[in-house]
Structure formats: structure tokens, C-alpha cells
Design an enzyme around this catalytic site. Structure first.
Site, PDB file in Angstrom:
ATOM      1  N   LYS A  20       0.874  -1.179   0.000  1.00 42.55           N
ATOM      2  CA  LYS A  20       0.000   0.000   0.000  1.00 42.55           C
ATOM      3  C   LYS A  20       0.907   1.222   0.000  1.00 42.55           C
ATOM      4  CE  LYS A  20      -2.372   1.537   3.699  1.00 42.55           C
ATOM      5  NZ  LYS A  20      -3.475   1.634   4.664  1.00 42.55           N
ATOM      6  N   MET A  69      -6.314   1.220  19.075  1.00 38.98           N
ATOM      7  CA  MET A  69      -6.182   1.260  17.615  1.00 38.98           C
ATOM      8  C   MET A  69      -5.557   2.550  17.087  1.00 38.98           C
ATOM      9  SD  MET A  69      -7.393  -1.685  17.133  1.00 38.98           S
ATOM     10  CE  MET A  69      -7.265  -1.699  15.354  1.00 38.98           C
ATOM     11  N   GLY A  70      -5.464   3.585  17.912  1.00 43.47           N
ATOM     12  CA  GLY A  70      -5.045   4.891  17.389  1.00 43.47           C
ATOM     13  C   GLY A  70      -3.552   5.052  17.195  1.00 43.47           C
ATOM     14  N   THR A  71      -2.753   4.325  17.986  1.00 44.57           N
ATOM     15  CA  THR A  71      -1.301   4.554  17.954  1.00 44.57           C
ATOM     16  C   THR A  71      -0.650   3.731  16.855  1.00 44.57           C
ATOM     17  OG1 THR A  71      -1.280   5.068  20.301  1.00 44.57           O
ATOM     18  CG2 THR A  71       0.807   4.411  19.331  1.00 44.57           C
TER      19      THR A  71
HETATM   20  P1  NAD Z   1      -9.492  12.010  12.837  1.00 46.48           P
HETATM   21  O1  NAD Z   1      -8.604  13.186  12.576  1.00 46.48           O
HETATM   22  O2  NAD Z   1     -10.709  11.842  12.013  1.00 46.48           O
HETATM   23  O3  NAD Z   1      -9.930  12.017  14.386  1.00 46.48           O
HETATM   24  C1  NAD Z   1      -8.965  12.238  15.385  1.00 46.48           C
HETATM   25  C2  NAD Z   1      -9.441  11.730  16.711  1.00 46.48           C
HETATM   26  O4  NAD Z   1      -8.407  11.959  17.675  1.00 46.48           O
HETATM   27  C3  NAD Z   1     -10.655  12.465  17.266  1.00 46.48           C
HETATM   28  O5  NAD Z   1     -11.304  11.622  18.192  1.00 46.48           O
HETATM   29  C4  NAD Z   1     -10.018  13.667  17.960  1.00 46.48           C
HETATM   30  O6  NAD Z   1     -10.849  14.225  18.953  1.00 46.48           O
HETATM   31  C5  NAD Z   1      -8.791  13.017  18.573  1.00 46.48           C
HETATM   32  N1  NAD Z   1      -7.632  13.901  18.680  1.00 46.48           N
HETATM   33  C6  NAD Z   1      -7.151  14.770  17.755  1.00 46.48           C
HETATM   34  N2  NAD Z   1      -6.045  15.378  18.234  1.00 46.48           N
HETATM   35  C7  NAD Z   1      -5.839  14.889  19.483  1.00 46.48           C
HETATM   36  C8  NAD Z   1      -4.865  15.138  20.494  1.00 46.48           C
HETATM   37  N3  NAD Z   1      -3.871  16.006  20.299  1.00 46.48           N
HETATM   38  N4  NAD Z   1      -4.962  14.436  21.655  1.00 46.48           N
HETATM   39  C9  NAD Z   1      -5.948  13.548  21.849  1.00 46.48           C
HETATM   40  N5  NAD Z   1      -6.896  13.276  20.934  1.00 46.48           N
HETATM   41  C10 NAD Z   1      -6.842  13.943  19.765  1.00 46.48           C
HETATM   42  O7  NAD Z   1      -8.543  10.737  12.754  1.00 46.48           O
HETATM   43  P2  NAD Z   1      -8.943   9.246  12.407  1.00 46.48           P
HETATM   44  O8  NAD Z   1      -8.840   9.045  10.929  1.00 46.48           O
HETATM   45  O9  NAD Z   1     -10.175   8.890  13.103  1.00 46.48           O
HETATM   46  O10 NAD Z   1      -7.690   8.453  13.039  1.00 46.48           O
HETATM   47  C11 NAD Z   1      -7.565   8.299  14.440  1.00 46.48           C
HETATM   48  C12 NAD Z   1      -6.216   7.651  14.751  1.00 46.48           C
HETATM   49  O11 NAD Z   1      -6.192   6.317  14.206  1.00 46.48           O
HETATM   50  C13 NAD Z   1      -5.023   8.362  14.124  1.00 46.48           C
HETATM   51  O12 NAD Z   1      -3.971   8.369  15.073  1.00 46.48           O
HETATM   52  C14 NAD Z   1      -4.654   7.466  12.949  1.00 46.48           C
HETATM   53  O13 NAD Z   1      -3.299   7.591  12.576  1.00 46.48           O
HETATM   54  C15 NAD Z   1      -4.964   6.106  13.537  1.00 46.48           C
HETATM   55  N6  NAD Z   1      -5.126   5.020  12.576  1.00 46.48           N
HETATM   56  C16 NAD Z   1      -4.667   3.790  12.945  1.00 46.48           C
HETATM   57  C17 NAD Z   1      -4.773   2.730  12.080  1.00 46.48           C
HETATM   58  C18 NAD Z   1      -4.285   1.371  12.504  1.00 46.48           C
HETATM   59  O14 NAD Z   1      -4.221   0.449  11.684  1.00 46.48           O
HETATM   60  N7  NAD Z   1      -3.976   1.173  13.751  1.00 46.48           N
HETATM   61  C19 NAD Z   1      -5.366   2.900  10.822  1.00 46.48           C
HETATM   62  C20 NAD Z   1      -5.875   4.160  10.486  1.00 46.48           C
HETATM   63  C21 NAD Z   1      -5.750   5.220  11.369  1.00 46.48           C
END
Ligand code: NAD
Length: 320
Positions: free
Chosen positions: A67, A219-221
């Protein structure tokens, strides 16, 4: 080669199809039939973009490819979302390019599938209450995939930016699930399963918040420096991930690992639970799945999308 445009993916892929594809490739990884290539991620010095590749090879499904894409923070001015990616599949027998598939929606679906798989194998028995930490783009896909298990009767939500919770409440309503915005201590005490999906760089969910048998899908990190969980919470939980090397370098476990409160031998690849090689939750009070996002997930869902698109006459054939 086959081309499956981004615009066709929504009509082709379901959360269930993504779940099956990702579950199969996690099992392949555990059997050493599939491996991920080292990830490339570069700040390219243009438009503040981060660009890179995640690739791999699954000898079981014969999925080979990568990808390519990344994050363009100023895409709004072009009317595009900031995350942009395309999956390229190659014929494992000849090396010829086999398909180019729009990767944006697939990324959300394969990420949500990973946490749903962790819930299937690791949720405490009788789990009914889902806690959502995060309310951005990915959160709605996470909620839909978790709800597909049919086990949840209500949803609690918290987000650092509370105004964003309205959209998540809307998704819960569509799914027929009661939704309540709460503080983190209530979410941690009442939820049986918690999904965290934010872009936080410091812990949101603290050790003291989480009570009783709980499964957490973190999942976010997916990058060095990001962090959603208190390392003390990580240190007292039974730990699972998609790929151990990634979890301790760019995943949630990087922090507890860096502080030496866990070692990589404390972490189990979820594929081993899927194949029956590991008992999973056992008698652990808290389990955590660190979903870091691996290239093989992208290849698996892209290959499934190509199959569906060819069957439905939605794939375009291009000679190159
Ligand atoms: P988004 O920008 O649509 O949403 C961001 C989310 O994080 C919201 O809930 C927001 O309130 C919060 N946020 C923003 N800045 C913040 C901060 N400084 N401190 C705390 N919270 C904060 O993003 P998204 O597309 O929903 O992605 C969310 C996370 O998931 C991102 O870190 C992204 O990289 C990650 N992600 C992980 C995978 C994986 O496979 N693990 C895949 C895709 C995305």
C-alpha cells in the site's frame, strides 16, 4: 492489470468481508506463511506530507504487494481527505502487476476488522457494553464493525473534543444502539470492551479508569510518539497485537516496552489465538490488543475487493 477505483469500494466491501480477509491473514502470519516488509514512512518536505509504503507477502493467499500513500494535512483545499492511499497487488508467480485498488475506505475497513477480530477472541464472556474513546473518521467504522458481532446492547462514548461525539451518536442510532456521552471514569468502569481510536500523544485512558474484566482494542497509535493508554494499565494487562515488532516500535506498546515494564515475550500475536495455539484471555482481568496496522491487512482486503469487483463486473482491465 485490474483497476478497482476508490468510488467502487463502498458498494463492494462489507465489514464482514473485511473481517474474514483480515482474520485469515492474521492466521497466516501466525503460521509463518505471511510476513510484512519493513515499513517506509518519510516526511517528503512538500505540503508537509508523510508518504510511505507498507507491503508484504502471504504465501497462503498468494497476496503480494504494497500500500502506498500517506497523510497530506492540507488536502481540504483540493476537496480531498487528508489520508490518501492505493494498494498495488502483484502476481506472485511472475512479478507482473496484477491490480491497483483505491485504498482509502479499505484502510478504515481493515483497521475496524482488526479490532472486531480482537473482540471476537478476547472479549470477556457476556460482554454487552462497548466504550468508544475517540470520535473521528475511523471511530464510526470501528463502532460498525464491533456492533456487527451482535453482542453489544449499549455504547458509551468519550472524546477529547466532545462536540465530535454527536456524529458517533448518530452512527450508534443507525445501528439501533443506545448511546451515552460519559466521562472516562464511568466509561472505564462500565464498559466490557473499549476501543480507543484517537491521534493522542499522551495517555487518555488511565489505569484507575478501568475496572472489572475488560478488553481494550488500542487502535489509534500507529506512529512513534503517539499514545492512548497509561503504561501502568498496559503493564497489568495480558497483551496481544497484530505484529509484535511493530507494536513495540510504532504501536501502543512502544511506551511500556521503552520503559522496560514489559518485554516482547509478554506480547502474543493475535493470529496464535485465531489458530488455537494460544488460549487468549484465560483468567486475565484485562486484555489489550494493540492494532498497529500491517501491510498484509491492506493486501488481504484489496485482494478480496478485486475478487468481488471482477465477479460483479466492476473491475476495469488495463494493459500496461
Ligand atoms: P481524525 O482526525 O478523524 O480524528 C482524530 C481523533 O483523535 C478524534 O477523536 C479527535 O478528537 C482526537 N484527537 C485529535 N487530536 C488529538 C490530540 N492532540 N490528543 C488527543 N486526541 C486527539 O482521525 P482518524 O482518521 O479517526 O484516526 C484516528 C487515529 O487512528 C489516528 O492516530 C490514525 O493515525 C490512527 N489510525 C490507525 C490505524 C491502525 O491500523 N492502527 C489505521 C488508520 C488510522
Amino acid at each position: 492489470m485490474w483497476v478497482v477505483p476508490e468510488s467502487e469500494i463502498a458498494g463492494l466491501m462489507t465489514p464482514e468481508a473485511a473481517f474474514q480477509a483480515v482474520e485469515a491473514v492474521f492466521a497466516s502470519m501466525a503460521r509463518d506463511q505471511a510476513y510484512n516488509f519493513p515499513v517506509i514512512r518519510e516526511a517528503i518536505g512538500h505540503e508537509e506530507a508523510l508518504y510511505g509504503f507498507k507491503g508484504g507477502f502471504d504465501r497462503g493467499g498468494l497476496n503480494l504487494g504494497l500500500k502506498a500513500g500517506g497523510y497530506w494535512p492540507h488536502n481540504q483545499k483540493h476537496g480531498l481527505i487528508n489520508h490518501q492511499s492505493t494498494v498495488f497487488l502483484f502476481d506472485a508467480d511472475t512479478g507482473r502487476v496484477a491490480a491497483a485498488v483505491g485504498g482509502n475506505l479499505l484502510t478504515a475497513l481493515r483497521t475496524a476488522a482488526a479490532s472486531a477480530i480482537s473482540i471476537k477472541y478476547l472479549a470477556p464472556e457476556g460482554a454487552q457494553v462497548l466504550g468508544m474513546v475517540g470520535a473521528g473518521h475511523q471511530a464510526q467504522f470501528q463502532l460498525r464493525a464491533a456492533a456487527a458481532s451482535g453482542r453489544f446492547t449499549r455504547v458509551l462514548g468519550w472524546n477529547p473534543h466532545p462536540e465530535m461525539l454527536e456524529r458517533l451518536a448518530g452512527t450508534a442510532a443507525e445501528l439501533g444502539l443506545p448511546f451515552e456521552a460519559v466521562e472516562l471514569d464511568r466509561l472505564g468502569a462500565e464498559a466490557d470492551v473499549i476501543i480507543s481510536i484517537t491521534s493522542a500523544f499522551s495517555p487518555l485512558l488511565l489505569d484507575g479508569h478501568v475496572k472489572g474484566p475488560t478488553h481494550i482494542a488500542a487502535m489509534g497509535t500507529d506512529t512513534k510518539g503517539k499514545q492512548e493508554l497509561d503504561p501502568a494499565l498496559v503493564a497489568r494487562a495480558r497483551l496481544f497485537t497484530d505484529e509484535i515488532a511493530q507494536s513495540v516500535s510504532i504501536g501502543e506498546f512502544q511506551h511500556a516496552f521503552g520503559a522496560k515494564s514489559i518485554s516482547d515475550s509478554d506480547i502474543t500475536a493475535i493470529g496464535r489465538v485465531i489458530t488455537g495455539d494460544h488460549e487468549g484471555r484465560g483468567n486475565a482481568e484485562i486484555t489489550i490488543f494493540d492494532g498497529t496496522g500491517v501491510g498484509l491487512q491492506d493486501l488481504a482486503v484489496a485482494a478480496a475487493a478485486v475478487d468481488l469487483a471482477r465477479r460483479e463486473g466492476k473491475a476495469q482491465k488495463v494493459e500496461i
